[in-house]
Motif scaffolding. Structure first.
Motif, PDB file in Angstrom:
ATOM      1  N   ARG A 213       0.812  -1.211   0.000  1.00 29.77           N
ATOM      2  CA  ARG A 213       0.000   0.000   0.000  1.00 29.77           C
ATOM      3  C   ARG A 213       0.854   1.273   0.000  1.00 29.77           C
ATOM      4  NH1 ARG A 213      -5.730  -1.412   2.776  1.00 29.77           N
ATOM      5  NH2 ARG A 213      -5.735  -3.632   2.282  1.00 29.77           N
ATOM      6  N   THR A 214       0.360   2.327   0.646  1.00 30.37           N
ATOM      7  CA  THR A 214       0.987   3.639   0.523  1.00 30.37           C
ATOM      8  C   THR A 214       2.426   3.650   1.014  1.00 30.37           C
ATOM      9  OG1 THR A 214      -1.164   4.718   0.773  1.00 30.37           O
ATOM     10  CG2 THR A 214       0.797   6.074   1.131  1.00 30.37           C
TER      11      THR A 214
ATOM     12  N   ARG B 233     -12.486   7.129  -3.457  1.00 24.98           N
ATOM     13  CA  ARG B 233     -11.054   7.050  -3.231  1.00 24.98           C
ATOM     14  C   ARG B 233     -10.293   8.040  -4.125  1.00 24.98           C
ATOM     15  NH1 ARG B 233      -6.793   4.585  -5.510  1.00 24.98           N
ATOM     16  NH2 ARG B 233      -5.051   4.024  -4.139  1.00 24.98           N
TER      17      ARG B 233
ATOM     18  N   HIS C   5      -7.016  -2.924  -2.118  1.00 26.28           N
ATOM     19  CA  HIS C   5      -6.628  -1.515  -1.994  1.00 26.28           C
ATOM     20  C   HIS C   5      -6.332  -0.879  -3.344  1.00 26.28           C
ATOM     21  CE1 HIS C   5      -2.712  -3.532  -2.216  1.00 26.28           C
ATOM     22  NE2 HIS C   5      -2.219  -2.382  -2.650  1.00 26.28           N
TER      23      HIS C   5
END
Length: 233
Positions: A88-89, A227, A220
């Motif tokens: 993810r991020t 989003r 995700h």
């Protein structure tokens, strides 16, 4: 008489890499990714697809195609994308930062050596010897990725025509890209077996892949309007 079914190939489970494991890899990549974008992409393919099997072949090549179309350094964008898919991020931030930080330090060190000692004959000879080595790295990387992406003689011909258009006729890059897309669009309808060559990586392997081509999009990574608005803000 009934045909005997071919035995299925057992698939070995592959644990998802931890964030610490990925962090060590991105740091290593920052120190060994010689040869510019071509060399960096080849190293990522060898490590992520062939050796570690963190991402499937076609998923990697599709991501590479999109990153080539985006403004900016495509190799770093590809690293950020894979890091984001995996963790993810923070995975994307770690991959993007460690992709350039070690290289920036090495470039700074080499610059200091060149400015301070570049007039010394053996130092100048050492830098001169790097040129053919770097060229060999880039050529090997281009051939490695080319063999993976270009599955038949028709696709090699399209690549060859694109090279001729860029090198000999200095055609604009957008024209090359959209021209190749048009050829693929038409070819996919008229000569499907030559242009539609996407195959799954995980299905034909005896070893599992974390982000297999046969798996769906990670939760995700699935797009949504909410989003997109949140990220945009």
């Amino acid at each position: 008489m009934r045909n005997a079914e071919s035995p299925s190939i057992p698939v070995t489970a592959r644990a998802h890499p931890s964030f610490a494991e990925a962090l060590r890899f991105w740091l290593k990549l920052g120190f060994i990714s010689f040869g510019g974008p071509a060399g960096q992409i080849a190293v990522m393919h060898a490590e992520l697809v062939d050796k570690r099997r963190w991402i499937g072949e076609q998923r990697f090549l599709h991501a590479l195609n999109y990153c080539m179309l985006l403004p900016g350094p495509e190799a770093q964008q590809l690293a950020i994308y894979v890091g984001w898919l995996l963790h993810r991020t923070w995975g994307g931030i770690a991959a993007g930062t460690l992709f350039v930080l070690p290289s920036a330090c090495l470039i700074w060190l080499l610059s200091v050596i060149y400015v301070s000692l570049g007039h010394v004959s053996w130092v100048a000879a050492a830098f001169g010897g790097l040129k053919p080595a770097v060229l060999a790295i880039v050529l090997g990387a281009v051939l490695r990725i080319g063999r993976k992406a270009l599955k038949n003689e028709v696709l090699w011909a399209v690549a060859g025509l694109a090279f001729v258009g860029i090198y000999y006729f200095a055609l604009p890059f957008p024209l090359i890209v959209f021209g190749a897309a048009a050829v693929g669009l038409i070819g996919g309808q008229l000569w499907r077996e030559k242009f539609v060559v996407v195959t799954g990586h995980g299905a034909n392997s005896s070893q599992a892949t974390n982000l297999s081509d046969d798996d769906g999009t990670p939760a995700h990574a699935k797009p949504s309007l909410a989003r997109a608005a949140r990220v945009g803000a």
